[in-house]
Design a protein around this motif. Structure first.
Motif, PDB file in Angstrom:
ATOM      1  N   TYR A  63       0.704  -1.322   0.233  1.00 14.95           N
ATOM      2  CA  TYR A  63       0.152   0.028   0.057  1.00 14.95           C
ATOM      3  C   TYR A  63       0.786   1.370   0.068  1.00 14.95           C
ATOM      4  O   TYR A  63       1.945   1.259   0.742  1.00 14.95           O
ATOM      5  CB  TYR A  63      -0.838   0.110   1.131  1.00 14.95           C
ATOM      6  CG  TYR A  63      -1.816  -1.127   1.099  1.00 14.95           C
ATOM      7  CD1 TYR A  63      -3.009  -1.161   0.334  1.00 14.95           C
ATOM      8  CD2 TYR A  63      -1.695  -2.379   1.844  1.00 14.95           C
ATOM      9  CE1 TYR A  63      -3.942  -2.213   0.318  1.00 14.95           C
ATOM     10  CE2 TYR A  63      -2.379  -3.497   1.765  1.00 14.95           C
ATOM     11  CZ  TYR A  63      -3.591  -3.288   0.814  1.00 14.95           C
ATOM     12  OH  TYR A  63      -4.436  -4.463   0.871  1.00 14.95           O
TER      13      TYR A  63
ATOM     14  N   LEU B 224       1.166   5.224   0.588  1.00 13.68           N
ATOM     15  CA  LEU B 224       0.576   6.441   1.075  1.00 13.68           C
ATOM     16  C   LEU B 224       0.164   7.612   0.196  1.00 13.68           C
ATOM     17  O   LEU B 224       0.750   7.482  -0.915  1.00 13.68           O
ATOM     18  CB  LEU B 224       1.706   6.918   2.133  1.00 13.68           C
ATOM     19  CG  LEU B 224       2.209   5.932   3.153  1.00 13.68           C
ATOM     20  CD1 LEU B 224       3.196   6.584   4.264  1.00 13.68           C
ATOM     21  CD2 LEU B 224       1.102   5.471   4.310  1.00 13.68           C
TER      22      LEU B 224
ATOM     23  N   ARG C 198      -4.669   2.955  -4.024  1.00 19.95           N
ATOM     24  CA  ARG C 198      -3.425   3.057  -3.534  1.00 19.95           C
ATOM     25  C   ARG C 198      -2.634   1.888  -3.295  1.00 19.95           C
ATOM     26  O   ARG C 198      -1.820   1.435  -2.588  1.00 19.95           O
ATOM     27  CB  ARG C 198      -2.946   4.128  -2.506  1.00 19.95           C
ATOM     28  CG  ARG C 198      -3.454   5.574  -2.692  1.00 19.95           C
ATOM     29  CD  ARG C 198      -3.230   6.477  -1.566  1.00 19.95           C
ATOM     30  NE  ARG C 198      -3.434   5.827  -0.248  1.00 19.95           N
ATOM     31  CZ  ARG C 198      -4.330   5.819   0.465  1.00 19.95           C
ATOM     32  NH1 ARG C 198      -5.719   6.256   0.125  1.00 19.95           N
ATOM     33  NH2 ARG C 198      -4.463   5.339   1.865  1.00 19.95           N
ATOM     34  N   THR C 199      -3.382   0.606  -4.072  1.00 25.80           N
ATOM     35  CA  THR C 199      -2.710  -0.755  -3.684  1.00 25.80           C
ATOM     36  C   THR C 199      -1.847  -0.825  -4.763  1.00 25.80           C
ATOM     37  O   THR C 199      -2.080  -0.636  -6.139  1.00 25.80           O
ATOM     38  CB  THR C 199      -4.021  -1.818  -4.038  1.00 25.80           C
ATOM     39  OG1 THR C 199      -4.844  -1.344  -2.728  1.00 25.80           O
ATOM     40  CG2 THR C 199      -3.509  -3.257  -3.897  1.00 25.80           C
TER      41      THR C 199
ATOM     42  N   MET D  70       5.254   4.507   1.677  1.00 20.87           N
ATOM     43  CA  MET D  70       4.288   3.293   1.667  1.00 20.87           C
ATOM     44  C   MET D  70       4.124   2.807   3.207  1.00 20.87           C
ATOM     45  O   MET D  70       4.874   3.174   4.240  1.00 20.87           O
ATOM     46  CB  MET D  70       4.948   2.367   0.888  1.00 20.87           C
ATOM     47  CG  MET D  70       6.308   1.957   1.152  1.00 20.87           C
ATOM     48  SD  MET D  70       7.230   0.768  -0.231  1.00 20.87           S
ATOM     49  CE  MET D  70       5.814  -0.520  -0.470  1.00 20.87           C
ATOM     50  N   GLU D  71       3.072   1.902   3.453  1.00 19.98           N
ATOM     51  CA  GLU D  71       2.853   1.407   4.586  1.00 19.98           C
ATOM     52  C   GLU D  71       4.069   0.409   4.799  1.00 19.98           C
ATOM     53  O   GLU D  71       4.403  -0.550   3.800  1.00 19.98           O
ATOM     54  CB  GLU D  71       1.495   0.795   4.561  1.00 19.98           C
ATOM     55  CG  GLU D  71       0.492   1.736   4.611  1.00 19.98           C
ATOM     56  CD  GLU D  71      -0.977   0.852   4.640  1.00 19.98           C
ATOM     57  OE1 GLU D  71      -0.988  -0.157   5.088  1.00 19.98           O
ATOM     58  OE2 GLU D  71      -2.023   1.646   4.448  1.00 19.98           O
ATOM     59  N   THR D  72       4.484   0.388   6.184  1.00 20.27           N
ATOM     60  CA  THR D  72       5.744  -0.525   6.475  1.00 20.27           C
ATOM     61  C   THR D  72       5.438  -0.872   7.842  1.00 20.27           C
ATOM     62  O   THR D  72       4.763  -0.560   8.503  1.00 20.27           O
ATOM     63  CB  THR D  72       6.875   0.314   6.363  1.00 20.27           C
ATOM     64  OG1 THR D  72       7.184   1.357   7.311  1.00 20.27           O
ATOM     65  CG2 THR D  72       7.369   1.157   5.004  1.00 20.27           C
ATOM     66  N   ASN D  73       6.312  -2.228   8.028  1.00 23.76           N
ATOM     67  CA  ASN D  73       6.609  -2.655   9.322  1.00 23.76           C
ATOM     68  C   ASN D  73       7.546  -1.890   9.908  1.00 23.76           C
ATOM     69  O   ASN D  73       8.102  -1.249   9.498  1.00 23.76           O
ATOM     70  CB  ASN D  73       6.957  -4.308   8.941  1.00 23.76           C
ATOM     71  CG  ASN D  73       5.828  -5.055   8.252  1.00 23.76           C
ATOM     72  OD1 ASN D  73       4.615  -4.974   8.814  1.00 23.76           O
ATOM     73  ND2 ASN D  73       6.247  -5.754   7.203  1.00 23.76           N
TER      74      ASN D  73
ATOM     75  N   HIS E 138      10.898  -1.431   8.700  1.00 22.43           N
ATOM     76  CA  HIS E 138      10.690  -0.546   7.361  1.00 22.43           C
ATOM     77  C   HIS E 138      10.524  -1.343   6.035  1.00 22.43           C
ATOM     78  O   HIS E 138      10.327  -0.862   5.043  1.00 22.43           O
ATOM     79  CB  HIS E 138      12.099   0.194   7.162  1.00 22.43           C
ATOM     80  CG  HIS E 138      12.568   1.245   7.900  1.00 22.43           C
ATOM     81  ND1 HIS E 138      11.511   2.366   8.307  1.00 22.43           N
ATOM     82  CD2 HIS E 138      13.364   1.444   8.996  1.00 22.43           C
ATOM     83  CE1 HIS E 138      11.783   3.042   9.186  1.00 22.43           C
ATOM     84  NE2 HIS E 138      13.172   2.772   9.529  1.00 22.43           N
TER      85      HIS E 138
ATOM     86  N   PRO F 155       8.165  -3.418   3.475  1.00 22.86           N
ATOM     87  CA  PRO F 155       6.758  -3.006   3.210  1.00 22.86           C
ATOM     88  C   PRO F 155       5.829  -3.973   3.871  1.00 22.86           C
ATOM     89  O   PRO F 155       6.266  -5.149   3.841  1.00 22.86           O
ATOM     90  CB  PRO F 155       6.781  -3.065   1.615  1.00 22.86           C
ATOM     91  CG  PRO F 155       7.905  -3.939   1.115  1.00 22.86           C
ATOM     92  CD  PRO F 155       9.135  -3.830   2.508  1.00 22.86           C
ATOM     93  N   VAL F 156       4.650  -3.612   4.133  1.00 22.33           N
ATOM     94  CA  VAL F 156       3.583  -4.525   4.338  1.00 22.33           C
ATOM     95  C   VAL F 156       3.140  -4.922   3.036  1.00 22.33           C
ATOM     96  O   VAL F 156       2.783  -4.190   2.426  1.00 22.33           O
ATOM     97  CB  VAL F 156       2.399  -3.471   5.182  1.00 22.33           C
ATOM     98  CG1 VAL F 156       1.039  -4.678   5.378  1.00 22.33           C
ATOM     99  CG2 VAL F 156       2.930  -2.692   6.406  1.00 22.33           C
TER     100      VAL F 156
END
Length: 104
Positions: A9, A11, A50-51, A84-87, A90, A92-93
């Protein structure tokens, strides 16, 4: 050849920057991805959600398990973490997708 598909995903407001960074992918990262056998790697963006949809092929998908330990991979994840969405580390999810159809 084994196939892998996943989604991540982006941002809001970062589609241009995401593409720019990948257009300028670091040569040492591209080399690492080739070293682990990655071929036919593509990422697509659904701008309405935003996928990010990623698809790659490799002779043995288990070789991808070595990537998180590589310094260049860690640096790339840190570089991308602001868009981007991260864990927590860092990375990426990334959600693996289940194959349901394949036409050769």
């Amino acid at each position: 050849m084994q196939r892998k598909a996943f989604k991540m995903y982006l941002l809001p407001g970062n589609s241009v920057e995401y593409k720019k960074r990948h257009d300028e992918i670091w040569p040492e990262l591209a080399e690492l991805l080739h070293q682990v056998g990655i071929q036919n790697y593509s990422i697509f963006l659904d701008e309405s959600t935003r996928t990010l949809f990623g698809y790659l092929e490799a002779p043995d998908i288990s070789t991808l398990d070595s990537l998180p330990a590589q310094e260049v991979m860690k640096r790339w994840w840190a570089y991308m973490a602001d868009i981007m969405e991260t864990n927590a580390d860092h990375s990426p999810v990334a959600i693996d997708l289940t194959p349901v159809f394949y036409l050769a």
